[in-house]
Design an enzyme around this catalytic site. Structure first.
Site, PDB file in Angstrom:
ATOM      1  N   HIS A 156       0.881  -1.190   0.000  1.00 27.25           N
ATOM      2  CA  HIS A 156       0.000   0.000   0.000  1.00 27.25           C
ATOM      3  C   HIS A 156       0.908   1.227   0.000  1.00 27.25           C
ATOM      4  CE1 HIS A 156      -3.406   2.445   0.572  1.00 27.25           C
ATOM      5  NE2 HIS A 156      -3.757   2.158   1.800  1.00 27.25           N
ATOM      6  N   HIS A 159      -1.799  -2.006 -10.212  1.00 32.24           N
ATOM      7  CA  HIS A 159      -2.738  -1.452  -9.261  1.00 32.24           C
ATOM      8  C   HIS A 159      -3.996  -2.289  -9.285  1.00 32.24           C
ATOM      9  CE1 HIS A 159      -5.196   1.503  -7.173  1.00 32.24           C
ATOM     10  NE2 HIS A 159      -4.055   2.031  -6.779  1.00 32.24           N
ATOM     11  N   ASP A 167       3.143   5.741  -6.891  1.00 34.66           N
ATOM     12  CA  ASP A 167       4.359   5.557  -6.104  1.00 34.66           C
ATOM     13  C   ASP A 167       5.616   5.490  -6.945  1.00 34.66           C
ATOM     14  OD1 ASP A 167       3.116   5.302  -3.528  1.00 34.66           O
ATOM     15  OD2 ASP A 167       2.254   3.472  -4.336  1.00 34.66           O
TER      16      ASP A 167
END
Ligand SMILES: CC(C)(COP(=O)(O)OP(=O)(O)OC[C@H]1O[C@@H](n2cnc3c(N)ncnc32)[C@H](O)[C@@H]1OP(=O)(O)O)[C@@H](O)C(=O)NCCC(=O)NCCS
Length: 402
Positions: A240, A279, A335
């Site tokens: 996460h 994702h 990210d």
């Protein structure tokens, strides 16, 4: 629940769904964030993330997420004043922090001190009282940057810097992180704006793991400081919010641009995953990654180009052309670039998830508030399919054998 009426007989408990990890189950109705993963769309309260990132500040967006509409000028002024008013920490929070070892992970310190704030504000237990909820929301949004900065100062052994209410949200955070002996901290405006944009991009992301933790824990009418600590704990996992820290570690392991193809081959062989790629929801380019790339250019104009960026760009180029990634619809997620940008701005990788938690607090609180005020919600309590033994009798110890 109507499915439960479908029964094979009077003894049957009725038809139930089995859906590990909620792959195909909505746990709530929500009016906060809209994502279309196939098209790469992210909107808060109907507004495209790209427009919000370009035209608004983080506190404006936090207001939007929490209250449903963008503030007008007087509303924003009042909101900024109220959040600023709540940036100070009770002095005992410093004592909690002092108990941590010098090398404690900042995210562990943040999670624990947010939880500890529950003891400082026992009034926060009145979760059914709208006025109390609003006060806790302001406290949490105001104090998160202060707590986050204090975890950093603790880890490097510097004295804590108190908030400076003349500065905006991002500038003040930078001040509490990096002010040394100068009488007044001057934040670089480009970097402060880039940080604010990163905060906007991370403010909410509908029913992700940490939002789900916030709602699940909050559904027991636990106070919002403890529920936020639970959300922080969920966020700290490498699948996460910890992913951008993993991206940096991965870029270090790769080392140079020419080693990228060999690394990709190992990923395809299933040895490890390409961090910052893929994702659960986005099966297209993460819209936040696009905005970040644009903001990253501005940051690199100030900080100089980061060598890791070249490795990252090469990874992205090869992966986007490679059949393995194309077939599985694996694209860079938020990210992938945020870590490189944070590092260029001077943050240590251990701080990355903490940087994520600051703005996400607004999203968690909006999800929590929506859950508490939703008459259809109850304490979260999933069902299970029991796979254990049928009833059996306890055998006395002397008869259990060796
Ligand atoms: C985010 C993530 C947990 C989503 O997982 P998910 O929705 O459960 O996707 P799955 O694990 O079912 O992946 C589907 C396929 O793509 C592969 N895959 C997924 N992410 C991958 C990655 N980053 N690198 C290589 N292969 C990947 C899986 O191995 C699987 O392949 P298979 O069908 O041959 O078994 C996953 O993509 C991941 O671990 N990414 C890296 C960590 C990361 O960047 N997280 C940040 C999220 S914001």
């Amino acid at each position: 629940m109507d499915l439960r009426q479908i029964k094979s007989g009077a003894e049957d408990t009725g038809l139930m769904t089995y859906d590990p990890a909620f792959m195909n189950t909505s746990s709530c109705r929500s009016a906060i964030t809209f994502i279309d993963g196939d098209k790469g769309i992210l909107r808060y309260r109907g507004y495209p993330i790209e427009q919000l990132a370009e035209q608004c500040t983080f506190l404006e967006v936090a207001y939007l997420i929490l209250f449903g509409e963008l503030p007008n000028q007087p509303q924003l002024k009042e909101w900024i004043g109220e959040i600023t008013h709540h940036t100070m920490l009770h002095e005992t929070s410093k004592k909690f922090l002092e108990g941590f070892r010098y090398d404690a992970h900042p995210m562990g310190m943040l999670t624990s001190t947010v939880a500890a704030l529950s003891t400082v504000y026992p009034d926060s237990r009145q979760v059914l009282d709208a006025e109390s909820r609003l006060l806790q929301i302001k406290r949490l949004i105001g104090k998160m940057p202060t707590l986050a900065a204090f975890t950093y100062r603790h880890s490097v052994g510097y004295p804590y810097v108190y908030p400076d209410n003349d500065l905006n949200y991002a500038e003040n955070f930078m001040n509490m992180l990096w002010k040394m002996v100068e009488p007044k901290y001057q934040a670089n405006p480009v970097l402060a704006r880039a940080l604010d944009i990163l905060f906007i991009l991370h403010a909410d992301h509908e029913q992700n793991c940490s939002a789900n933790a916030m709602r699940a824990v909050g559904s027991a009418q636990t106070d919002p400081f403890l529920a936020t600590a639970a959300a922080c704990a969920a966020l700290s996992g490498p699948l996460h919010g910890g992913a951008n820290e993993e991206v940096l570690k991965m870029l270090d392991v790769i080392g140079s641009k020419d080693k990228v193809p060999a690394y990709i081959e190992k990923v395809k062989a299933g040895e490890f995953k390409l961090m910052g790629f893929g994702h659960r929801i986005y099966k297209n380019y993460d819209p936040r990654a696009k905005v970040i790339k644009w903001a990253a250019d501005k940051v690199f104009e100030v900080t100089g180009r980061n060598a890791k960026l070249d490795i990252a760009l090469e990874l992205e180029r090869i992966a986007l052309e490679d059949e393995y990634f194309v077939k599985r619809k694996l694209y860079p997620n938020v990210d992938f670039y945020s870590g490189i940008m944070y590092q260029a701005m001077g943050f240590k990788p251990e701080m990355f998830t903490v940087l994520f938690a600051i703005p996400r607090t607004a999203g968690w609180l909006a999800q929590w508030q929506e859950m508490i005020t939703d008459p259809e919600q109850k304490i979260a309590r999933p069902r299970q399919i029991y796979t254990g033994h049928e009833i059996r009798d306890v055998i006395p110890m002397e008869k259990r054998g060796a």
